[in-house]
Design a protein around this motif. Structure first.
Motif, short mmCIF file in Angstrom:
data_model
loop_
_atom_site.label_atom_id
_atom_site.label_comp_id
_atom_site.label_asym_id
_atom_site.label_seq_id
_atom_site.Cartn_x
_atom_site.Cartn_y
_atom_site.Cartn_z
N PHE A 222 0.52 -1.02 -0.14
CA PHE A 222 0.03 -0.23 -0.22
C PHE A 222 0.92 1.57 -0.09
CE2 PHE A 222 -2.25 -3.50 2.15
CZ PHE A 222 -3.67 -3.94 1.37
N LYS A 223 0.16 2.12 -0.73
CA LYS A 223 0.79 3.75 -0.57
C LYS A 223 1.41 4.20 0.66
CE LYS A 223 0.92 8.42 -2.38
NZ LYS A 223 1.15 8.62 -3.25
N SER A 224 2.40 4.50 1.84
CA SER A 224 2.39 4.60 2.88
C SER A 224 3.10 6.06 2.59
CB SER A 224 2.67 3.61 3.65
OG SER A 224 3.19 4.24 5.16
N GLU A 225 2.82 7.36 4.00
CA GLU A 225 3.49 8.45 3.85
C GLU A 225 3.87 8.90 5.18
OE1 GLU A 225 2.57 11.54 0.78
OE2 GLU A 225 3.00 10.34 -1.36
N ALA A 226 4.68 9.56 5.82
CA ALA A 226 4.93 9.47 6.88
C ALA A 226 4.54 11.02 7.30
CB ALA A 226 6.20 9.50 7.32
N ASN A 227 2.88 11.29 7.22
CA ASN A 227 2.59 12.78 7.22
C ASN A 227 1.13 12.41 8.19
OD1 ASN A 227 0.74 12.98 5.47
ND2 ASN A 227 2.62 12.70 3.68
N SER A 228 0.71 13.52 8.54
CA SER A 228 -0.97 14.07 8.70
C SER A 228 -1.57 13.39 7.82
CB SER A 228 -0.72 14.75 9.86
OG SER A 228 -0.66 16.09 9.14
N MET A 229 -1.42 14.27 6.58
CA MET A 229 -2.07 14.56 5.41
C MET A 229 -2.68 13.11 5.05
SD MET A 229 -1.94 17.98 5.13
CE MET A 229 -2.54 18.33 4.00
#
Length: 378
Positions: A222-229
């Protein structure tokens, strides 16, 4: 026991491999292959592991898997006959037998089986119903003519069918991984991740996906990014399929409580297809150390969105657990809102470190699934 020339040999994968992604299922598969119970265990010891300490460790591990009395039905098989005298005292200590491989081994095994009652597994750790269902599934695959070794993998079970003649062994299905957005109402078990944006739903889904068998390739994750957006804006689905779990579908979801979510109702309807009482577990993802006011009443809000009391099937999953200075239990007890959320979910909660490559945290999570022992997929 009636003596004849027919017997079945089951060669197991390495049951003692500490980092195996699902050791419990190895045991369930073994019990399914030899249900109602095996007549004899053979512990094959290679020269490299023939030191007494290593042999005893394996014997005790076998007892942990199958019970203390399993060694009464055990033969310890050494490669080198010279090893037998130095290990002879193990026969009395564990009520077992020592042997080396030779041309008369099959005859000796039958003789050993004939002079004692059949081994009986007490099903203390696993449900016999699960084992019976697994056995039926394996038999169905065989009857359908599915070439089991097409999906073979390292560590799979190999079975010599009941025959007096030598036969080619076949391997159990492996675990190809890919995308699937098939309709619900099937026999697939669903792991549905819910929660606010930025809590680590996608990262947690990848941790589970990797532990259950996927290759570490970006197209499989899965696409995962470390941010709150909001990174996940639609329900995304991937699955793992193998012999031990049947099919397991992971469902990553957007933040259903975010007013900016586009096509919100369409995404809720998509999630509802997989979020079903009888074949799912809900992981309510919360970031440890960042429990917010909006998460205090998140459970009833999600239940209102999805239309049923998901708390019956929910585990609170705390991400970034490695950053906690205190123990997880102490942290949960010290957070009144979080503790209330956990209590609403039957006291079920678990910690994830999504930076860790160890599969043990996933195995422990799976064991906390409500009615885990009755789920044939696990």
């Amino acid at each position: 026991m009636e003596m004849n020339n027919t017997f079945k040999i089951i060669k197991t994968p390495d049951l003692f491999e500490k980092e195996h992604p699902n050791p419990d299922q190895l045991i369930i598969d073994f019990l399914a292959h030899c249900h109602p119970s095996p007549d004899l265990f053979i512990l094959a010891i290679d020269t490299e592991n023939s030191e007494e300490e290593k042999v005893v460790d394996q014997i005790k591990q076998l007892q942990e898997f199958f019970g203390e009395n399993s060694t009464e039905h055990l033969v310890i098989l050494f490669e080198d006959i010279k090893r037998l005298p130095s290990h002879d005292h193990l026969k009395k200590k564990f009520k077992t037998r020592l042997a080396t491989a030779n041309e008369n081994l099959s005859v000796e095994c039958k003789k050993w089986c004939s002079d004692r009652p059949r081994f009986v597994y007490d099903y203390k750790n696993y449900s016999e119903d699960v084992v019976k269902r697994r056995k039926a599934a394996l038999e169905k695959i065989s009857q359908n003519g599915d070439p089991l070794d097409q999906h073979g993998r390292k560590g799979a079970y190999r079975v010599t069918p009941p025959t007096s003649q030598d036969a080619s062994a076949v391997a159990a299905p492996g675990h190809p991984v890919g995308n699937s957005v098939s309709e619900a109402g099937d026999d697939i078990f669903n792991i549905v991740l819910l929660g606010l944006s930025g809590t680590g739903k996608s990262a947690s889904a990848n941790t589970i996906l990797t532990a259950l068998g996927t290759k570490n390739e970006s197209k499989h994750l899965f696409k995962s990014e470390a941010n709150s957006m909001m990174t996940t804006t639609r329900c995304e689905v991937k699955y793992v399929k193998n012999s031990s779990r049947g099919r397991v579908r992971l469902v990553d979801t957007p933040d259903f409580l975010d007013d900016t979510l586009e096509d919100a109702q369409a995404q809720v309807d998509e999630c509802k297809k997989y979020c079903q009482r009888e074949q799912c577990v809900v992981l309510l993802v919360v970031q440890a150390g960042r429990f917010t006011e909006s998460e205090r009443d998140i459970l009833p809000k999600l239940e209102d969105v999805l239309g049923w009391k998901i708390r019956e099937k929910t585990i609170v999953l705390l991400t970034h657990g490695e950053e906690l200075e205190e123990s997880l239990d102490d942290y949960v007890r010290a957070q009144a809102g979080l503790l209330n959320l956990v209590e609403q979910c039957g006291g079920r909660y678990h910690r994830f470190n999504n930076k860790s490559k160890k599969n043990k945290q996933v195995r422990k999570l799976i064991k906390k699934i409500p009615n885990y022992e009755h789920s044939s997929q696990f």
